[in-house]
Design an enzyme around this catalytic site. Structure first.
Site, mmCIF file in Angstrom:
data_model
loop_
_atom_site.group_PDB
_atom_site.id
_atom_site.type_symbol
_atom_site.label_atom_id
_atom_site.label_comp_id
_atom_site.label_asym_id
_atom_site.label_seq_id
_atom_site.Cartn_x
_atom_site.Cartn_y
_atom_site.Cartn_z
ATOM 1 N N HIS A 50 -26.720 -37.727 -19.628
ATOM 2 C CA HIS A 50 -27.619 -38.164 -20.709
ATOM 3 C C HIS A 50 -26.871 -39.157 -21.582
ATOM 4 O O HIS A 50 -25.712 -38.923 -21.945
ATOM 5 C CB HIS A 50 -28.089 -36.983 -21.557
ATOM 6 C CG HIS A 50 -28.892 -36.000 -20.786
ATOM 7 N ND1 HIS A 50 -30.203 -36.226 -20.435
ATOM 8 C CD2 HIS A 50 -28.555 -34.807 -20.246
ATOM 9 C CE1 HIS A 50 -30.645 -35.206 -19.731
ATOM 10 N NE2 HIS A 50 -29.656 -34.332 -19.592
ATOM 11 N N LEU A 51 -27.524 -40.240 -21.919
ATOM 12 C CA LEU A 51 -26.917 -41.255 -22.775
ATOM 13 C C LEU A 51 -26.690 -40.727 -24.189
ATOM 14 O O LEU A 51 -25.637 -40.943 -24.783
ATOM 15 C CB LEU A 51 -27.807 -42.501 -22.821
ATOM 16 C CG LEU A 51 -27.937 -43.246 -21.492
ATOM 17 C CD1 LEU A 51 -29.163 -44.138 -21.506
ATOM 18 C CD2 LEU A 51 -26.687 -44.044 -21.211
ATOM 19 N N TYR A 97 -29.904 -45.161 -27.718
ATOM 20 C CA TYR A 97 -29.533 -45.349 -26.317
ATOM 21 C C TYR A 97 -28.590 -46.523 -26.062
ATOM 22 O O TYR A 97 -28.142 -46.712 -24.936
ATOM 23 C CB TYR A 97 -30.799 -45.528 -25.471
ATOM 24 C CG TYR A 97 -31.707 -44.331 -25.539
ATOM 25 C CD1 TYR A 97 -31.359 -43.132 -24.929
ATOM 26 C CD2 TYR A 97 -32.916 -44.385 -26.228
ATOM 27 C CE1 TYR A 97 -32.181 -42.025 -24.993
ATOM 28 C CE2 TYR A 97 -33.747 -43.282 -26.299
ATOM 29 C CZ TYR A 97 -33.373 -42.106 -25.683
ATOM 30 O OH TYR A 97 -34.186 -41.007 -25.757
ATOM 31 N N ASN A 150 -29.925 -38.663 -14.337
ATOM 32 C CA ASN A 150 -30.346 -38.624 -15.730
ATOM 33 C C ASN A 150 -31.845 -38.357 -15.677
ATOM 34 O O ASN A 150 -32.642 -39.284 -15.510
ATOM 35 C CB ASN A 150 -30.050 -39.944 -16.445
ATOM 36 C CG ASN A 150 -30.443 -39.897 -17.905
ATOM 37 O OD1 ASN A 150 -31.212 -39.032 -18.322
ATOM 38 N ND2 ASN A 150 -29.939 -40.832 -18.685
#
EC number: 4.2.1.10
Length: 150
Positions: free
Chosen positions: A101-102, A23, A75
């Site tokens: 989304h990361l 992340y 998200n």
């Protein structure tokens, strides 16, 4: 001036320390500050909420309609793969949204490959880390500008 709501799902409050290899090291407050400044510079208002509770995200989506929110960036995190309720809330308020989304969810475990949101989202951005939020905001602003033209 448009109003944009950014929703962050479960565990995103741990950004910067949770699995930085997946992340990244940027924190959620840093992401929010960056988005807020970019929106303000473009003449728009940005609000955000992070919650680990599904019902809080749903309540916030419901409230967004009454507040005149023009666009949502979301998200959903782990709720991506489980929450018909959040999907229904988004569809119920009819506010356009982009799913963010990361990480690249398609390079991860098979259970992360399914999204309850992608097929009803304006678009999906994944795998670009925190840059994905900036790109989603740019896309939302472009969509809003296009819809405002006669």
């Amino acid at each position: 001036m448009a109003t944009i709501l950014v929703l962050h799902g479960p565990n995103l409050n741990l950004l910067g320390t949770r699995e930085p290899g997946v992340y990244g090291t940027i924190t959620l407050p840093q992401i929010n500050q960056d988005l807020e400044q970019r929106a303000r510079d473009a003449g728009h208002h940005l609000m955000y909420l992070q919650s680990n509770a599904e019902y809080e995200l749903i309540d916030r989506i419901h409230a967004a309609r009454g507040e005149g929110v023009d666009f949502i960036l979301i998200n959903p995190a782990a709720f991506t793969h489980t929450s018909v309720a959040i999907r229904d809330a988004l569809m119920g308020v009819s506010i356009p949204f982009i799913e963010v989304h990361l990480s690249n969810v398609h390079k991860r475990e098979p259970f992360r490959h399914h999204s309850y949101f992608s097929d009803v989202a304006v678009g999906v951005i994944c795998g670009l880390g925190a840059s994905g939020y900036r790109l989603a905001l740019e896309a939302a602003l472009e969509q809003l500008a296009a819809s405002a033209k006669p």
